[in-house]
Design a protein around this motif. Sequence first.
Motif, short mmCIF file in Angstrom:
data_model
loop_
_atom_site.label_atom_id
_atom_site.label_comp_id
_atom_site.label_asym_id
_atom_site.label_seq_id
_atom_site.Cartn_x
_atom_site.Cartn_y
_atom_site.Cartn_z
N HIS A 175 0.85 -1.20 0.00
CA HIS A 175 0.00 0.00 0.00
C HIS A 175 0.87 1.24 0.00
CE1 HIS A 175 0.59 -0.97 4.33
NE2 HIS A 175 0.59 0.33 4.52
N VAL A 177 0.68 5.32 1.27
CA VAL A 177 -0.13 6.21 2.10
C VAL A 177 0.07 7.67 1.71
CG1 VAL A 177 -0.59 6.92 4.48
CG2 VAL A 177 0.09 4.56 3.99
N HIS A 258 4.26 7.14 3.19
CA HIS A 258 5.09 5.93 3.20
C HIS A 258 4.62 4.92 2.17
CE1 HIS A 258 2.18 4.22 6.29
NE2 HIS A 258 2.50 3.07 5.72
N ALA A 260 4.56 0.85 1.63
CA ALA A 260 4.71 -0.43 2.33
C ALA A 260 5.04 -1.49 1.28
CB ALA A 260 3.43 -0.80 3.06
N PHE A 324 8.70 -0.10 10.51
CA PHE A 324 8.77 1.17 9.80
C PHE A 324 10.18 1.74 9.87
CE2 PHE A 324 4.51 0.35 11.07
CZ PHE A 324 3.74 0.76 10.00
N GLU A 337 7.65 1.09 4.97
CA GLU A 337 7.17 0.03 5.84
C GLU A 337 7.54 -1.29 5.17
OE1 GLU A 337 2.91 0.21 6.49
OE2 GLU A 337 2.80 -1.85 7.23
FE FE2 Z 1 1.30 1.34 6.24
#
Ligand code: FE2
Length: 369
Positions: A175, A177, A258, A260, A324, A337
């Motif tokens: 994902h 963000v 961020h 991931a 993280f 992440e």
């Molecule tokens: Fe996340």
Amino acid sequence: MNSNQIPGDFLPINGTDHVEFYVGNARQAAHYYMTAFGFQPLAYAGLETGLKDRSSYVLRQNKITFVLTSSLLPESPVAGHCKLHGDGVKVIALWVDDARKSFEETVKRGAKPYQEPKTFTDVNGEVITSGIYTYGETVHLFVERKNYKGIFLPGFVKWDPHYKPAPVGLKHVDHMVGNVGWGEMNIWAKFYADVMGFTQLVSFDDKDISTEYTALMSKVMANGNLRIKFPLNEPAAGKKKSQIEEYLDFYHSPGVQHIAMETDHIVETVTALYNRGVEFLKVPMSYYDSVLSRVGKIDEDIAALRDFGILVDRDDEGYLLQIFTKPVEDRPTVFYEVIQRKGAKSFGKGNFKALFESIELEQQNRGTL
Ligand code: FE2
């Protein structure tokens, strides 16, 4: 129609095509992502390939493709982006089967155009791209590459330096963000719903995500086949400045917070990253005293998780492990992440509190809390 697509989806997406960063020095950034994160050199475009205004280095690890671009001129959109935001994500490129239709369908629903559909060709075939703006100066580029056999995009040549540190097991983007401004989370959640046909997976409010000092709110938007997941954060009022506010102050606009990336073996991946100099956030050791009673039995050795600060959370479908990094540039903006999913489809809500307290400690050290 591709088999992973949902009937009636007006914006079918096959996955993340690539992420392009505008950075101050792409050559050195590429070295960092190879050395620290185990990305492999793939392609290059710059003065030697006929570009006059920029250089781009393309790196890949399994299905994750990063493009690092910097300006060769004092005045250019790339230079302007870096001056305002520092190094950051400009393009979240989405892999589609029809870039023209993706542009038409989204612009018709209110997207602000970034780039009209354009065909690029070379001896390996053709790629069609188009683009729309999302939050801040960030854009979504739609990339149609079904008639292309080259290594990346027309205009790029193979980049094959002798230096190729080993990969670390990062597989694909789980994902990405976005941090948006005060009161803007619902505006952007609605943008993803109305303009791109996404649906809301989860929502967290400031009661879920708050510590003594700071708070934030978050909604997770996903496309039809769930290959694209975009959590959106907005700051919420707390006693002190939240990490989202700190990001907005330093990035000077909404932007990507961020990325991931998923691994199948988080302890191995994090060990490799740590040994290559990647710095991670640490939660208090007391986190590990209670974690197993919270999440139940897990396959991993808790001592190994504790050594690095790997976090665990469980939902109805299984559990997940996540960690993280600290921000990877001087401004406290973009970080990463690393996540391993063992059934869980959620985002680690049970870890938010411990994590935020750890971030606050970092903020305190920066004098920005
Ligand atoms: Fe996340």
